[in-house]
Scaffold this motif. Structure first.
Motif, PDB file in Angstrom:
ATOM      1  N   ALA A   9       0.107  10.047  -5.042  1.00  0.00           N
ATOM      2  CA  ALA A   9      -1.327   9.579  -4.699  1.00  0.00           C
ATOM      3  C   ALA A   9      -1.083   8.045  -4.086  1.00  0.00           C
ATOM      4  CB  ALA A   9      -2.391   9.625  -6.076  1.00  0.00           C
ATOM      5  N   GLY A  10      -1.964   7.853  -3.049  1.00  0.00           N
ATOM      6  CA  GLY A  10      -1.904   6.379  -2.328  1.00  0.00           C
ATOM      7  C   GLY A  10      -2.760   5.520  -3.198  1.00  0.00           C
ATOM      8  N   ARG A  29       0.836  -1.084   0.030  1.00  0.00           N
ATOM      9  CA  ARG A  29       0.066   0.108  -0.076  1.00  0.00           C
ATOM     10  C   ARG A  29       0.858   1.313   0.162  1.00  0.00           C
ATOM     11  NH1 ARG A  29      -3.452   2.221   4.694  1.00  0.00           N
ATOM     12  NH2 ARG A  29      -4.778   3.646   3.596  1.00  0.00           N
ATOM     13  N   LEU A  30       0.569   2.090  -1.032  1.00  0.00           N
ATOM     14  CA  LEU A  30       1.487   3.399  -0.990  1.00  0.00           C
ATOM     15  C   LEU A  30       0.810   4.262  -0.449  1.00  0.00           C
ATOM     16  CD1 LEU A  30       2.704   3.239  -4.949  1.00  0.00           C
ATOM     17  CD2 LEU A  30       3.842   2.310  -2.719  1.00  0.00           C
ATOM     18  N   LEU A  31       1.402   5.089   0.468  1.00  0.00           N
ATOM     19  CA  LEU A  31       0.839   6.258   1.089  1.00  0.00           C
ATOM     20  C   LEU A  31       1.229   7.720   0.677  1.00  0.00           C
ATOM     21  CD1 LEU A  31       1.232   4.937   4.651  1.00  0.00           C
ATOM     22  CD2 LEU A  31      -0.743   4.682   3.192  1.00  0.00           C
ATOM     23  N   ALA A  32       0.550   8.502   0.420  1.00  0.00           N
ATOM     24  CA  ALA A  32       0.740   9.691  -0.404  1.00  0.00           C
ATOM     25  C   ALA A  32       1.576  10.540   0.745  1.00  0.00           C
ATOM     26  CB  ALA A  32      -0.617  10.650  -0.876  1.00  0.00           C
ATOM     27  N   GLY A  33       2.733  10.993  -0.016  1.00  0.00           N
ATOM     28  CA  GLY A  33       3.613  11.985   0.686  1.00  0.00           C
ATOM     29  C   GLY A  33       4.655  11.031   1.669  1.00  0.00           C
ATOM     30  N   LEU A  34       4.252   9.801   1.700  1.00  0.00           N
ATOM     31  CA  LEU A  34       5.096   9.007   2.690  1.00  0.00           C
ATOM     32  C   LEU A  34       5.853   7.714   2.315  1.00  0.00           C
ATOM     33  CD1 LEU A  34       2.234   8.929   5.484  1.00  0.00           C
ATOM     34  CD2 LEU A  34       4.526  10.318   5.473  1.00  0.00           C
ATOM     35  N   GLY A  35       5.196   7.131   1.389  1.00  0.00           N
ATOM     36  CA  GLY A  35       5.740   6.059   0.924  1.00  0.00           C
ATOM     37  C   GLY A  35       5.126   4.683   1.100  1.00  0.00           C
ATOM     38  N   VAL A  36       5.903   3.508   1.141  1.00  0.00           N
ATOM     39  CA  VAL A  36       5.220   2.119   1.266  1.00  0.00           C
ATOM     40  C   VAL A  36       4.882   1.934   2.680  1.00  0.00           C
ATOM     41  CG1 VAL A  36       5.707  -0.402   0.837  1.00  0.00           C
ATOM     42  CG2 VAL A  36       6.629   1.205  -0.455  1.00  0.00           C
ATOM     43  N   GLY A  74      -4.979   3.749  -8.766  1.00  0.00           N
ATOM     44  CA  GLY A  74      -4.933   5.420  -8.708  1.00  0.00           C
ATOM     45  C   GLY A  74      -3.681   5.655  -7.880  1.00  0.00           C
ATOM     46  N   ALA A  75      -3.005   4.664  -7.306  1.00  0.00           N
ATOM     47  CA  ALA A  75      -1.675   5.177  -6.972  1.00  0.00           C
ATOM     48  C   ALA A  75      -0.878   5.731  -8.144  1.00  0.00           C
ATOM     49  CB  ALA A  75      -0.947   3.989  -6.411  1.00  0.00           C
ATOM     50  N   LEU A  76       0.075   6.663  -7.539  1.00  0.00           N
ATOM     51  CA  LEU A  76       0.883   7.661  -8.619  1.00  0.00           C
ATOM     52  C   LEU A  76       2.070   7.735  -7.918  1.00  0.00           C
ATOM     53  CD1 LEU A  76       0.548   8.921 -11.207  1.00  0.00           C
ATOM     54  CD2 LEU A  76      -0.137  11.079 -10.023  1.00  0.00           C
ATOM     55  N   VAL A  77       3.120   7.521  -8.374  1.00  0.00           N
ATOM     56  CA  VAL A  77       4.655   7.677  -7.919  1.00  0.00           C
ATOM     57  C   VAL A  77       5.366   8.581  -8.892  1.00  0.00           C
ATOM     58  CG1 VAL A  77       6.969   6.697  -7.586  1.00  0.00           C
ATOM     59  CG2 VAL A  77       4.813   5.268  -7.004  1.00  0.00           C
ATOM     60  N   GLU A  78       6.134   9.524  -8.556  1.00  0.00           N
ATOM     61  CA  GLU A  78       6.787  10.606  -9.255  1.00  0.00           C
ATOM     62  C   GLU A  78       8.244  10.118  -8.860  1.00  0.00           C
ATOM     63  OE1 GLU A  78       7.563  15.412  -9.632  1.00  0.00           O
ATOM     64  OE2 GLU A  78       5.290  14.726  -9.636  1.00  0.00           O
ATOM     65  N   ILE A  79       8.997  10.108 -10.183  1.00  0.00           N
ATOM     66  CA  ILE A  79      10.236   9.725 -10.193  1.00  0.00           C
ATOM     67  C   ILE A  79      11.092  11.106  -9.701  1.00  0.00           C
ATOM     68  CG2 ILE A  79      12.240   8.742 -11.516  1.00  0.00           C
ATOM     69  CD1 ILE A  79       9.824   7.223 -10.786  1.00  0.00           C
ATOM     70  N   THR A  80      12.111  10.867  -8.624  1.00  0.00           N
ATOM     71  CA  THR A  80      12.835  11.943  -8.273  1.00  0.00           C
ATOM     72  C   THR A  80      14.517  11.753  -8.775  1.00  0.00           C
ATOM     73  OG1 THR A  80      13.177  10.654  -6.250  1.00  0.00           O
ATOM     74  CG2 THR A  80      11.303  12.287  -6.336  1.00  0.00           C
ATOM     75  N   GLY A  81      14.782  10.535  -8.917  1.00  0.00           N
ATOM     76  CA  GLY A  81      16.330  10.251  -9.374  1.00  0.00           C
ATOM     77  C   GLY A  81      16.676   9.092  -9.231  1.00  0.00           C
ATOM     78  N   LEU A  82      18.143   8.755  -9.080  1.00  0.00           N
ATOM     79  CA  LEU A  82      18.989   7.330  -9.186  1.00  0.00           C
ATOM     80  C   LEU A  82      19.067   7.201  -7.883  1.00  0.00           C
ATOM     81  CD1 LEU A  82      21.147   7.991 -12.246  1.00  0.00           C
ATOM     82  CD2 LEU A  82      19.247   6.700 -12.334  1.00  0.00           C
ATOM     83  N   ARG A  83      19.173   5.722  -7.733  1.00  0.00           N
ATOM     84  CA  ARG A  83      19.427   5.020  -6.401  1.00  0.00           C
ATOM     85  C   ARG A  83      21.138   4.981  -6.560  1.00  0.00           C
ATOM     86  NH1 ARG A  83      19.560  -1.130  -4.361  1.00  0.00           N
ATOM     87  NH2 ARG A  83      20.601  -0.777  -2.378  1.00  0.00           N
ATOM     88  N   ASN A  84      21.820   5.450  -5.390  1.00  0.00           N
ATOM     89  CA  ASN A  84      23.259   5.756  -5.292  1.00  0.00           C
ATOM     90  C   ASN A  84      23.683   4.332  -4.876  1.00  0.00           C
ATOM     91  OD1 ASN A  84      25.812   7.038  -5.958  1.00  0.00           O
ATOM     92  ND2 ASN A  84      25.860   7.486  -3.820  1.00  0.00           N
ATOM     93  N   PRO A  85      24.358   3.477  -5.869  1.00  0.00           N
ATOM     94  CA  PRO A  85      24.742   2.270  -5.253  1.00  0.00           C
ATOM     95  C   PRO A  85      25.777   2.411  -4.230  1.00  0.00           C
ATOM     96  CG  PRO A  85      24.986   2.191  -7.649  1.00  0.00           C
ATOM     97  CD  PRO A  85      24.678   3.581  -7.147  1.00  0.00           C
TER      98      PRO A  85
END
Length: 176
Positions: A151-152, A21-28, A104-115
């Motif tokens: 959006a969650g 479950r994705l929570l808006a503004g918070l994550g998983v 209806g969940a929506l994720v906006e991409i912010t960048g790359l994971r830094n290994p």
């Protein structure tokens, strides 16, 4: 989508599950990295008030396939990702791309994971596969991408993902 995963502890790998479950503004929900401010331990030590731009970690199944050809037996969730995709060039997406799910969940991409060194500690030789060092000193990060939940909703393996690019000009992904 191939798999979803979460873990309530700060362990490297995350167990896969039937849904997250994705929570808006918070994550998983139920994941150690869920929250409005940064949750990665190294970043918390620097500044715990930073916004959490790493709420959801996505990784391409195609990269797992490529790593398997090099002798790395990795299943979804083993590299700490929350969402394992197939058929989307995650690393080629620009900042601000939105990924929509049927719930209806929506994720906006912010960048790359830094290994980091944890990848090498997990499997010897793996860091060199997900962090390519270029001749001029540059780096190509291939350990997945990060996003925030706009959006969650509940997402499950098999869900379709609709990709919406932001208005141009596009900014390439950088580490977050």
């Amino acid at each position: 989508m191939v798999a979803v995963a979460r873990d309530d502890g700060h362990r490297f790998s995350k167990p896969t599950t039937a849904e997250i479950r994705l929570l808006a503004g918070l994550g998983v929900e139920g994941d150690a990295h869920c929250g409005a401010t940064v949750k990665h331990r190294s970043r918390v030590r620097v500044d715990p008030t930073q916004p959490n731009l790493r709420q959801v970690h996505l990784f391409a199944a195609e990269m797992l396939d490529a790593l398997a050809c090099e002798g790395f037996d990795l299943a979804p969730g083993r590299l700490g990702e929350n969402v394992t995709t197939r058929g989307i060039d995650l690393l080629g997406l620009p900042v601000g791309t939105r990924l929509a799910f049927p719930s209806g969940a929506l994720v906006e991409i912010t960048g790359l994971r830094n290994p980091c060194q944890q990848i090498e500690d997990f499997r010897s030789g793996l860091l060199d596969r997900v962090l390519e060092r270029l001749a001029g000193g540059g780096l190509v990060r291939k350990a997945g991408i990060m996003g925030v939940v706009v959006a969650g909703g509940t997402i499950r393996p098999g869900d379709a993902i609709t990709v919406t690019l932001p208005a141009g000009p596009h900014r390439p992904l950088e580490r977050v």
